[in-house]
Enzyme design. Structure first.
Site, mmCIF file in Angstrom:
data_model
loop_
_atom_site.group_PDB
_atom_site.id
_atom_site.type_symbol
_atom_site.label_atom_id
_atom_site.label_comp_id
_atom_site.label_asym_id
_atom_site.label_seq_id
_atom_site.Cartn_x
_atom_site.Cartn_y
_atom_site.Cartn_z
ATOM 1 N N VAL A 108 7.022 -18.384 -12.068
ATOM 2 C CA VAL A 108 8.325 -18.600 -12.305
ATOM 3 C C VAL A 108 8.449 -18.956 -13.745
ATOM 4 O O VAL A 108 9.432 -18.526 -14.450
ATOM 5 C CB VAL A 108 8.833 -20.017 -11.531
ATOM 6 C CG1 VAL A 108 10.197 -20.456 -11.993
ATOM 7 C CG2 VAL A 108 8.800 -19.729 -10.149
ATOM 8 N N CYS A 109 7.643 -19.589 -14.440
ATOM 9 C CA CYS A 109 7.494 -20.020 -15.881
ATOM 10 C C CYS A 109 7.771 -18.770 -16.732
ATOM 11 O O CYS A 109 8.335 -18.855 -17.826
ATOM 12 C CB CYS A 109 6.462 -20.855 -16.349
ATOM 13 S SG CYS A 109 6.635 -22.632 -15.579
#
Length: 219
Positions: free
Chosen positions: A44-45
């Site tokens: 996600v990051c």
């Protein structure tokens, strides 16, 4: 230490992918967005850093610098940038803070004091609360803070929308309604009398005795 809106954003020195910085000096006389990540090479990051790279010019138009932080060493950030480019198509050109001793994460109340003094051996789940966004004004005060769970990618267009509102309402005695976007009608604050509102805004609509709307000021 719990940080609240209008608190001074804690100052710090740190190593970044663009060299050492002193945070308040780095902000200068403009605005800044500090956004944090629990671990490098997480899915996600990776998408989030790419999304911010794609929006960097939009932030710059608003006089806003962006800076990321991950509780990993700076050397690791450099390697991560290649993955971000592969996944999103964007080069990360804004600085990324290395926080391997967890100093900044603790300073911003994203990790407890007892979290230790090293990122080594810590999993993303150990750092799950290092998922915050701080908007900081030229006065070095926190104007907005948000914290997201690890499974929910952040909407940075919403951060831009919030900055548009914060900057507008800092200049004029107005507020913005729910779901407001740039160019839409705004709310006249209670501190402005009806007479003063006519002088300032030309005209307005009274929806309720305490809710008056007018066109967005442009000057």
């Amino acid at each position: 230490m719990s940080l609240r809106i209008n608190d001074i954003a804690p100052d710090f020195t740190a190593d970044t992918t663009q060299g050492p910085i002193s945070f308040h000096d780095w902000i200068g006389n403009g605005w800044a967005v500090l956004f944090s990540h629990p671990k490098n090479f997480t899915p996600v990051c990776t998408t989030e850093l790419g999304a911010m790279a794609g929006l960097e010019k939009e932030f710059s138009k608003r006089g806003v610098k962006i800076i990321g932080i991950s509780v990993d060493p700076v050397e690791s950030h450099g390697k991560w940038k290649n993955d971000i480019k592969t996944a999103t198509g964007f080069d990360v050109e804004y600085p990324l803070i290395g926080d391997k001793d967890l100093k900044v994460a603790k300073l911003y109340d994203m990790l407890p004091a007892g979290a230790g003094e090293s990122s080594e051996g810590r999993t993303p789940a150990d750092n799950a609360t290092v998922r915050s966004v701080f908007i900081i004004g030229p006065d070095k005060k926190i104007k907005l803070s948000l914290t997201y769970p690890m499974t929910t990618g952040r909407n940075f267009n919403e951060i831009l929308r919030a900055i548009d509102s914060i900057q507008l309402t800092a200049k004029h005695q107005v507020a913005t309604p729910a779901n407001w976007n740039q160019g839409e009608d705004v709310i006249i604050t209670a501190a402005v009398s009806n007479e003063d509102a006519i002088t300032r805004f030309g005209s307005f609509d009274t929806v309720l005795p305490y809710l008056r709307k007018t066109r967005q000021p442009t000057a």
